[in-house]
Design a protein around this motif. Structure first.
Motif, PDB file in Angstrom:
ATOM      1  N   UNK A  70       4.591   5.745  -5.072  1.00 59.08           N
ATOM      2  CA  UNK A  70       4.710   5.849  -6.524  1.00 59.08           C
ATOM      3  C   UNK A  70       3.821   6.978  -7.045  1.00 59.08           C
ATOM      4  N   UNK A 109       0.854  -1.207   0.000  1.00 57.24           N
ATOM      5  CA  UNK A 109       0.000   0.000   0.000  1.00 57.24           C
ATOM      6  C   UNK A 109       0.881   1.245   0.000  1.00 57.24           C
ATOM      7  N   UNK A 110       1.921   1.226   0.858  1.00 55.11           N
ATOM      8  CA  UNK A 110       2.820   2.386   0.905  1.00 55.11           C
ATOM      9  C   UNK A 110       3.577   2.520  -0.404  1.00 55.11           C
ATOM     10  N   UNK A 111       3.950   1.381  -0.990  1.00 54.08           N
ATOM     11  CA  UNK A 111       4.644   1.441  -2.285  1.00 54.08           C
ATOM     12  C   UNK A 111       3.789   2.169  -3.304  1.00 54.08           C
ATOM     13  N   UNK A 112       2.506   1.804  -3.368  1.00 53.51           N
ATOM     14  CA  UNK A 112       1.615   2.414  -4.356  1.00 53.51           C
ATOM     15  C   UNK A 112       1.526   3.917  -4.108  1.00 53.51           C
ATOM     16  N   UNK A 113       1.351   4.312  -2.834  1.00 51.66           N
ATOM     17  CA  UNK A 113       1.190   5.737  -2.537  1.00 51.66           C
ATOM     18  C   UNK A 113       2.461   6.513  -2.847  1.00 51.66           C
TER      19      UNK A 113
END
Lengths: 341, 172, 100
Positions: free
Chosen positions: B31, B25-29
């Motif tokens: 990005x 989830x943090x990766x997506x945000x």
């Protein structure tokens, strides 16, 4: 500090305060209108006719405790309402609300009444409003509550689905206006046809206006499309676990989003600040009147129509609204080519 | 000038954090934040149209899709034979080989760029590239590729529905 | 003013970061995200070259790249969901058989 810079700063602050105040006013209007439609009185005790009620509400919310579920994701839980509110306010930055003015001759060059004059304004409104979905999805996920999660998922599916029709309705106006700048589109709607009918794009794009309004209601998650927070099924949807000022920020975001969608609709379809009787410099009164009329329509809809069922909402969005929007765009394109508008 | 370094810094740091993050989830945000910075760079390059579609399509649609899948699968943690507590970038074995390859790539790219030799020249003076010009080129010169991408999207759509659908026969 | 080389160096850095993600991470979703980083690095190169040459072609290629990225994300994520249903795992190492 040049006078121009001062004017820009004043304008920015004025827009920010105006949005805050309009949200407060909308809370009051909404409650009084709802009461009127349901044959009650609504809030009348705080201030004249209850006008100070929203401020009392804000004070109350400020003194409430900030709660956070133990299993919630702390960072995202805090970030979500901030994203929602920021996206709501930022979108208004490129919306013009009056003709260029020199502020009674204080400035040498007239500035247009908006925070930032951008030549791709419509794309920016569209881009920022598509960011608002993150606030809701993250609120739903980080609360670690099944109702919140369902509300968040519903909201994002709904917003993504209706964004397509929203964009296609915008594209019809772009074809007529031949520009992506909101100021330019508004200025093309000045004057009248045959001396009576104002040259508003709503008369050229009646279908587009309807699609825009419907998709706008779905985008702002208002009744009859308020599934993300359908009380009877989902408690309060994505903001179930929120309290105090974090809750207030979601609330604020909802009303500011409504104002922004109405303002964009007024600029694109209803001629912005152009209207009869008033001189150009007082055009912002027309603008406020148009936005007010659309907002009234919003509240009226909410307290008149029952909520759809979720599958009906999705079916309507994909099987009715989107095809109609595509046909509308095709017809507009053909007409623009044929008549060379 | 400073704006370039601000946006470039944000883009590099957030991209690094994307691949160093345990929770998708943090990766997506992160990005999404990186895309925001890139969008700023596009504005600096006088390409407001690309900047806008970067946000509308990449950040507003594709990344929401990623977020959706991460939320639906609800499997935030990487399952490997290694200890969960060691950071993903600090694990032994294939990771080391991967890091080696990455370092080789960086060295190679830097070498290629330094070989370009020529003194860096500033961009020529040019007005904002107009959206009308992009549209004209897109629908005349690039009309065929444009149509092909629409077929590609249709194929991808059908493929995604077929792949993600539960097999009804298997359940019976 | 930043020059073309500055943009190319930045793009090379981003591309390497994306490639590192693909090499190093063992989570299908993070790998897909790393691919998006690489695509964006390439987009930046296209726009920068387009600006240097004063043509719009660079921006049009970016438009196509974004379309392809959208298709790639849709199909890729659908595959991820299908795989996750079979194995309850996102680790590419657990998908080593052609049939199960």
């Amino acid at each position: 500090m040049t006078p121009l810079l001062v004017a820009q700063i004043v304008l920015t602050l004025a827009v920010f305060q105006g949005l805050l105040l309009s949200a407060a006013a909308m809370v009051w209007v909404e409650r009084r209108l709802a009461a009127l439609l349901q044959q009650r009185l609504g809030p009348i005790r705080v201030g004249w006719q209850g006008l100070l009620q929203p401020f009392a509400d804000v004070l109350k919310l400020m003194f409430k405790e900030e709660l956070r579920p133990a299993a919630a994701d702390a960072i995202l839980f805090t970030l979500a309402p901030v994203i929602s509110a920021t996206a709501a306010f930022a979108a208004f930055a490129v919306v013009p609300f009056g003709a260029a003015t020199t502020f009674f001759g204080l400035l040498d060059e007239p500035v247009s009444l908006q925070v930032a004059d951008v030549n791709v304004a419509i794309l920016i409104v569209f881009a920022i409003s598509s960011m608002g979905v993150y606030g809701i999805v993250l609120a739903g996920w980080s609360s670690n509550n099944k109702y919140s999660l369902l509300g968040g998922l519903r909201a994002s599916a709904q917003m993504i689905s209706y964004e397509l029709s929203y964009g296609l309705a915008l594209a019809g106006v772009l074809l007529l206006g031949n520009s992506l700048s909101l100021t330019e589109i508004v200025n093309q709607q000045s004057g009248t046809w045959l001396g009576v009918v104002p040259r508003w794009f709503v008369f050229l794009q009646p279908l587009g206006f309807l699609i825009f309004m419907t998709a706008g209601i779905a985008e702002t998650n208002r009744a009859p499309f308020d599934f993300p927070e359908a009380e009877q099924e989902l408690v309060a949807g994505y903001h179930t676990e929120y309290s105090s000022m974090r809750f207030a920020m979601f609330f604020l975001a909802e009303y500011v989003n409504m104002v922004t969608v109405s303002a964009v609709a007024a600029d694109l379809f209803l001629g912005g600040w152009h209207g009869p009787f008033l001189p150009e410099s007082l055009g912002w009164i027309w603008f406020l009147a148009k936005v007010g009329a659309i907002l009234f329509f919003y509240v009226w809809m909410r307290w008149t129509l029952p909520r759809y069922r979720y599958d009906q909402l999705m079916a309507f969005g994909w099987k009715v609204l989107l095809p109609v929007a595509v046909v509308n765009l095709l017809a507009t394109g053909a007409a623009v080519l044929y008549f060379g508008l | 000038m400073t704006l370039f370094y601000v946006f470039a810094g944000v883009a590099v740091v957030t991209s690094l954090l994307v691949i160093a993050q345990r929770n998708p989830i943090y990766s997506v945000l992160l990005l999404v934040a990186s895309f925001g910075a890139l969008s700023g760079l596009y504005v600096l390059l006088d390409a407001p149209f690309v900047a806008a579609i970067q946000i509308i399509i990449y950040a507003g649609a594709i990344m929401v899709l990623f977020l959706f899948v991460v939320m639906l699968l609800n499997a935030p943690h990487e399952d490997t034979e290694y200890d969960e507590r060691t950071h993903p970038l600090a694990r032994p074995g294939p990771t080391r080989a991967g890091s080696l390859l990455a370092v080789a790539l960086v060295v190679e790219l830097v070498w290629a760029l330094t070989r370009a030799g020529e003194a860096p020249s500033p961009f020529p003076e040019a007005g904002l590239s107009s959206i009308a010009a992009i549209g004209r080129a897109l629908f005349t010169e690039y009309a065929f590729p444009f149509e092909v991408t629409s077929i590609l999207i249709l194929v991808a759509m059908v493929g995604a529905v077929v792949l993600a659908r539960r097999d009804e026969r298997a359940r019976k | 003013m930043p020059t073309l080389t500055d943009y190319l160096v930045l793009s090379a850095l981003l591309f390497s970061i994306g490639a590192t993600g693909v090499f190093v991470r063992r989570n299908l979703i993070t790998i897909l995200l790393s691919i998006e980083i690489m695509l964006n690095a390439v987009n930046l190169t296209f726009v920068a070259f387009g600006r240097a040459l004063g043509e719009v072609d660079g921006q049009i290629i970016v438009f196509f790249v974004i379309t392809v990225a959208a298709a790639e994300a849709a199909v890729g994520l659908a595959i991820v969901i299908a795989l996750f249903r079979h194995r309850e795992s996102l680790n590419p190492d657990s998908f080593t058989m052609l049939k199960w």
